[in-house]
Design an enzyme around this catalytic site. Structure first.
Site, mmCIF file in Angstrom:
data_model
loop_
_atom_site.group_PDB
_atom_site.id
_atom_site.type_symbol
_atom_site.label_atom_id
_atom_site.label_comp_id
_atom_site.label_asym_id
_atom_site.label_seq_id
_atom_site.Cartn_x
_atom_site.Cartn_y
_atom_site.Cartn_z
ATOM 1 C CG ASP A 26 5.414 43.833 -37.116
ATOM 2 O OD1 ASP A 26 6.274 44.684 -36.827
ATOM 3 O OD2 ASP A 26 4.491 43.506 -36.353
ATOM 4 C CG ASP A 121 7.730 48.447 -36.623
ATOM 5 O OD1 ASP A 121 6.698 49.076 -36.926
ATOM 6 O OD2 ASP A 121 7.799 47.668 -35.665
ATOM 7 C CD GLU A 122 3.180 47.179 -38.222
ATOM 8 O OE1 GLU A 122 2.127 47.275 -38.886
ATOM 9 O OE2 GLU A 122 3.202 47.102 -36.990
#
Ligand code: MG
Length: 430
Positions: A26, A121-122
């Protein structure tokens, strides 16, 4: 047989009680970090990123320096400025985030294949062989973090979670920020989880937390001690049982990772073809999509309607909205799309309707740039009402309770046996 023996031997070799199977990454304060990466002058300072330059919108990201001063994702710009005089505000740059996202993926790929991109973003990666042991898994995580910092940007820090199930890996990634690396070993569960709040797990939102509280579950200890069947009861579906397995370190049997849409369609009987009746069918199909979304633990960020007129003309319309599984919101979108299509109908009759939910997101996942809007919060009263309706319909048969007047549709709606999809059993009562 010989192959089986080999596999078993291999498995045993990589078993140290940790049973690590997933690495979840993350990015920390991703949009704000991108801004600081591109603009050295604002590094180390309180920065927020906004979708549009206005005092009345909300931050979609906040740098750690801003977070330390009490401003976070979702804080209104006006309020943020009051809290932090001299706060730096930057407008979102979606194309830049995607560009950096691709560079990040490239770096991870050098170390380990990416199993799934969960959001901008993960990402999650599957550990194999010796990577399932704690020391090599940790080394792998550190290598990924270092590669991103060295080869993409020194401001782009990430937090990593490593655990036996995907849910636990995601939870672990959230436990230490920024630049954290948290390992949850199977042989130490529930261990570190006991310090969390129950809503810190993906899949437990505000309304699920309330439901759990209502049955006396307030702490992770109490959550951990629930039985699979009790969770199934509280979740009102298989998602509860799946949650139990994931919490206890085993991935639920079928994680549907690539479901792109949910669709329900209907060819109308003669008496339903007049436009005013057909609209009711479209609404019914939409409500059905909504209850299916909720049962599967998904939300959608858009709706598509396809109509075929009795004269053969084909019409379609689509719209986007903040991700939701709120049938009331979806019905509102359905009405808008219906109006757009109905205007273009040549005759007064409709032969076929197909409703599709677009931009699906697992309910536990945080909406990101692609589905995010500041007003994305669901109406708690709506959701409570809908889950009560779902419960009644599951117990007493479909259409016992409907939103608005029931449409006179014969037999079941939509759960047809298709060659490309076997309907799941609960669909028959939605
Ligand atoms: Mg993040």
């Amino acid at each position: 047989m010989a192959q089986n023996a080999d596999t078993t031997e291999l498995d045993e070799r990589w078993r140290d009680g940790a049973e690590l199977r997933w690495l979840y990454l993350d990015m920390n304060s991703y949009f704000a970090s991108c801004a600081q990466q591109d603009e050295p002058a604002i590094r180390g300072k309180p920065v927020i990123v906004v979708p549009v330059m206005s005092d009345y919108t909300c931050a979609i990201a906040a740098s750690y320096q801003a977070k330390a001063l009490g401003v976070k994702t979702g804080t209104q710009v006006k309020e943020a400025r009051e809290k932090i005089p001299g706060l730096i505000v930057r407008e979102a740059r979606p194309d830049r985030y995607v560009e950096l996202h691709n560079k990040i993926l490239e770096q991870i790929d050098h170390v380990i294949p990416v199993e799934k991109v969960c959001s901008i973003d993960e990402v999650v990666c599957r550990l194999m062989g010796p990577q399932c042991l704690e020391a090599p898994a940790r080394a792998l995580g550190h290598r990924i973090q270092r590669r991103i910092l060295e080869n993409v940007g020194e401001c782009l820090t990430s937090s990593i979670g490593i655990a036996p199930s995907r849910l636990l890996a995601k939870t672990a990634a959230d436990m230490k920020k920024p630049l954290g690396l948290t390992v949850l070993r199977q042989d130490q569960l529930p261990g570190a989880l006991l310090d969390l709040d129950i809503d810190e797990f993906a899949g437990i939102g505000r309304s699920m937390k309330m439901r759990l509280n209502k049955v006396g579950v307030e702490t992770v200890r109490e959550l951990w001690d629930m039985s699979p069947s009790r969770m199934r009861q509280v979740w009102r579906g298989i998602m509860g049982e799946n949650f139990w397995y994931a919490l206890h370190g085993t991935d639920p049997p079928e994680i549907e990772t690539h479901r792109a849409s949910i669709t329900h369609g209907h060819v109308l009987a003669q008496e339903l073809r007049p436009v005013e009746h057909a609209r009711g069918v479209a609404r019914r199909l939409t409500a059905k999509c909504g209850s299916r979304l909720r049962r599967m633990g998904y939300k959608c960020g858009g709706l598509h309607i396809y109509l075929r007129g009795a004269d053969g003309e084909k019409l379609e319309a689509a719209t986007r909205f903040a991700v939701t599984s709120d049938s009331f919101r979806m019905l509102q979108a359905c009405d808008e799309l219906w109006a757009q299509c109905a205007r273009k109908l040549k005759g007064p009759r409709v032969k076929q309707i197909v409703v599709t939910c677009l931009h699906l997101l697992e309910a536990g996942m945080k909406p990101d740039l692609f589905g995010w809007t500041p007003e994305g919060e669901e109406d708690g009263r709506h959701m409570n009402l809908l889950s009560a309706l779902d419960g009644i319909n599951q117990r007493f048969g479909k259409d016992k309770v409907t939103i608005g007047p029931p449409t006179k549709m014969h037999g079941f709606v939509g759960a047809k046996i298709a060659f490309n999809r076997i309907p799941e059993q609960p669909e028959f009562w939605e």
